[in-house]
Design an enzyme around this catalytic site. Structure first.
Site, short mmCIF file in Angstrom:
data_model
loop_
_atom_site.label_atom_id
_atom_site.label_comp_id
_atom_site.label_asym_id
_atom_site.label_seq_id
_atom_site.Cartn_x
_atom_site.Cartn_y
_atom_site.Cartn_z
N THR A 44 12.75 11.39 13.86
CA THR A 44 11.61 11.79 13.02
C THR A 44 10.90 10.58 12.43
O THR A 44 9.67 10.50 12.46
CB THR A 44 12.09 12.74 11.89
OG1 THR A 44 12.70 13.87 12.49
CG2 THR A 44 10.94 13.19 11.01
N TYR A 53 10.72 -1.43 -16.48
CA TYR A 53 10.20 -2.75 -16.11
C TYR A 53 11.12 -3.88 -16.56
O TYR A 53 11.79 -3.78 -17.57
CB TYR A 53 8.83 -2.97 -16.76
CG TYR A 53 7.73 -2.13 -16.16
CD1 TYR A 53 7.30 -2.32 -14.85
CD2 TYR A 53 7.13 -1.11 -16.91
CE1 TYR A 53 6.30 -1.53 -14.30
CE2 TYR A 53 6.13 -0.32 -16.37
CZ TYR A 53 5.72 -0.54 -15.06
OH TYR A 53 4.73 0.24 -14.52
N THR A 93 0.83 -1.21 0.00
CA THR A 93 0.00 0.00 0.00
C THR A 93 0.86 1.26 0.00
O THR A 93 2.04 1.23 0.38
CB THR A 93 -0.87 0.04 1.28
OG1 THR A 93 -0.01 -0.08 2.42
CG2 THR A 93 -1.88 -1.10 1.30
N LYS A 129 8.76 4.25 2.40
CA LYS A 129 10.08 4.79 2.02
C LYS A 129 10.54 5.90 2.96
O LYS A 129 10.81 7.03 2.54
CB LYS A 129 10.10 5.28 0.57
CG LYS A 129 9.87 4.19 -0.46
CD LYS A 129 10.07 4.71 -1.88
CE LYS A 129 9.80 3.67 -2.93
NZ LYS A 129 8.37 3.31 -3.08
N PHE A 130 10.66 5.56 4.24
CA PHE A 130 11.16 6.53 5.21
C PHE A 130 12.55 7.01 4.79
O PHE A 130 13.33 6.24 4.22
CB PHE A 130 11.24 5.89 6.60
CG PHE A 130 9.91 5.59 7.22
CD1 PHE A 130 9.16 6.61 7.81
CD2 PHE A 130 9.39 4.30 7.20
CE1 PHE A 130 7.92 6.34 8.38
CE2 PHE A 130 8.15 4.03 7.78
CZ PHE A 130 7.42 5.05 8.37
N ALA A 131 12.86 8.28 5.10
CA ALA A 131 14.14 8.82 4.63
C ALA A 131 14.68 9.92 5.53
O ALA A 131 15.42 10.78 5.07
CB ALA A 131 13.99 9.33 3.20
N ARG A 191 0.63 -1.68 -11.87
CA ARG A 191 -0.22 -1.41 -13.04
C ARG A 191 -0.38 -2.59 -13.97
O ARG A 191 -1.38 -2.67 -14.69
CB ARG A 191 0.32 -0.17 -13.77
CG ARG A 191 -0.03 1.12 -13.05
CD ARG A 191 0.75 2.30 -13.57
NE ARG A 191 2.16 2.25 -13.13
CZ ARG A 191 3.07 3.15 -13.46
NH1 ARG A 191 2.73 4.18 -14.22
NH2 ARG A 191 4.32 3.04 -13.02
O1 S5P Z 1 12.46 1.15 -7.05
C1 S5P Z 1 11.27 1.12 -6.82
C2 S5P Z 1 10.77 0.90 -5.53
C3 S5P Z 1 9.41 0.80 -5.33
S1 S5P Z 1 8.86 0.32 -3.78
N1 S5P Z 1 10.37 1.25 -7.84
C4 S5P Z 1 9.01 1.17 -7.64
O2 S5P Z 1 8.27 1.27 -8.62
N2 S5P Z 1 8.51 0.99 -6.37
C5 S5P Z 1 7.05 0.96 -6.11
O3 S5P Z 1 6.49 -0.17 -6.79
C6 S5P Z 1 6.28 2.18 -6.61
O4 S5P Z 1 6.14 3.13 -5.58
C7 S5P Z 1 4.93 1.59 -7.01
O5 S5P Z 1 4.06 1.56 -5.90
C8 S5P Z 1 5.26 0.16 -7.41
C9 S5P Z 1 5.39 -0.08 -8.90
O6 S5P Z 1 4.17 0.13 -9.55
P1 S5P Z 1 3.96 -0.26 -11.11
O7 S5P Z 1 2.56 0.23 -11.37
O8 S5P Z 1 4.98 0.48 -11.91
O9 S5P Z 1 4.08 -1.76 -11.20
#
Ligand code: S5P
Length: 253
Positions: free
Chosen positions: A97, A208, A58, A90-92, A226
């Site tokens: 904090t 991807y 989420t 993604k805490f940073a 997606r």
């Molecule tokens: O390097 C990253 C790390 C994360 S956690 N690249 C990413 O895309 N994500 C997360 O993975 C991003 O915040 C999103 O929620 C998900 C990829 O979504 P998609 O729709 O591109 O598959």
């Protein structure tokens, strides 16, 4: 490669252990990134896709109608379908904090997310701040060692230093968000986002790889957003990703 089941004994964090056991029992290494902005859409998708996945990921800060009752419903679905909840926060920031961000505010992430993630950039304090709050609740943390986006600054040296940071806290950190396996230690679990069967990117820098490629690169869990969300039939798309991920895993054994 040893099986997910055979790696449980090496993992020192309860969420990591639970994840490996759940993947083994349910025969799925698919995580679904449910990036929608309405809680009713999220719950509907979680209910439909839940049987196919080991993790539901989420981003609660994109929800326009977040509420505590939504969290209770999500927890019920996690129980019903046996998946773990991963808040991709993604805490940073500095330890003090992030500890507040993890426990307080509107979301109270530590109360319901089995796992969350953090950038290693700020150094050990970020892990210590989250760990102090998360250990008592039996939570687990993933560190971002590599990212999927074009032009990101997380180079090989950064990934190796992230690994070294994780090695200091194996009771809390159980793995990485990464594109490749970083070490031969069987305790670490690797989750890979940026996965789609059609491995084209988007127009905002996302890149991807296919499920097969991700697993061949040493990943354990494929994270798909997606590829499932935008499919005309999300349930059958999820089944397709599940099958592709699992087949690729079986080939590594
Ligand atoms: O390097 C990253 C790390 C994360 S956690 N690249 C990413 O895309 N994500 C997360 O993975 C991003 O915040 C999103 O929620 C998900 C990829 O979504 P998609 O729709 O591109 O598959």
């Amino acid at each position: 490669m040893p099986s997910y089941k055979d790696r449980i004994q090496f993992c020192k964090n309860p969420v990591g252990k639970k994840l490996l056991a759940l993947m083994t029992e349910k025969e799925t290494n698919l995580a679904f990134s449910v990036d929608v902005t309405q809680t009713k859409d999220l719950l509907l998708l979680a209910d439909k896709i839940g049987p196919e996945i080991c993790i539901l990921k989420t981003h609660v800060d994109i929800l326009e109608d977040f509420s505590l009752s939504f969290i209770h419903e999500l927890e019920e679905l996690a129980q019903k379908h046996q998946f773990l909840i991963f808040e991709d926060r993604k805490f940073a920031d500095i330890g003090h904090t992030v500890q507040l961000q993890y426990q307080k505010g509107i979301y109270h992430i530590a109360d319901w997310a089995h796992m969350t993630n953090a950038h290693s950039l700020p150094g050990p304090g970020i892990v210590e701040g989250l760990r102090e709050a998360g250990l008592a609740k039996e939570r687990g943390l993933l560190l971002l060692a590599e990212m999927s986006s074009k032009g990101n600054l997380l180079d090989k040296n950064y990934a190796n230093q992230t690994l070294a940071l994780a090695e200091q806290y194996p009771d809390f950190v159980f793995g990485f968000i990464a594109q490749h396996k970083l070490s031969d230690n069987p305790a670490w679990i690797y989750l890979t986002p940026g996965v789609q069967i059609e491995d084209k990117g988007d127009n905002l820098g996302q890149q991807y790889v296919t499920p097969e490629k991700a697993i061949q690169n040493g990943s354990d869990v494929i994270i798909v957003g997606r590829g499932i969300l935008k499919a005309s039939d999300p349930v059958s798309a999820a089944k397709k990703y599940r099958e592709a991920g699992w087949e690729a895993y079986l080939k590594t054994l």
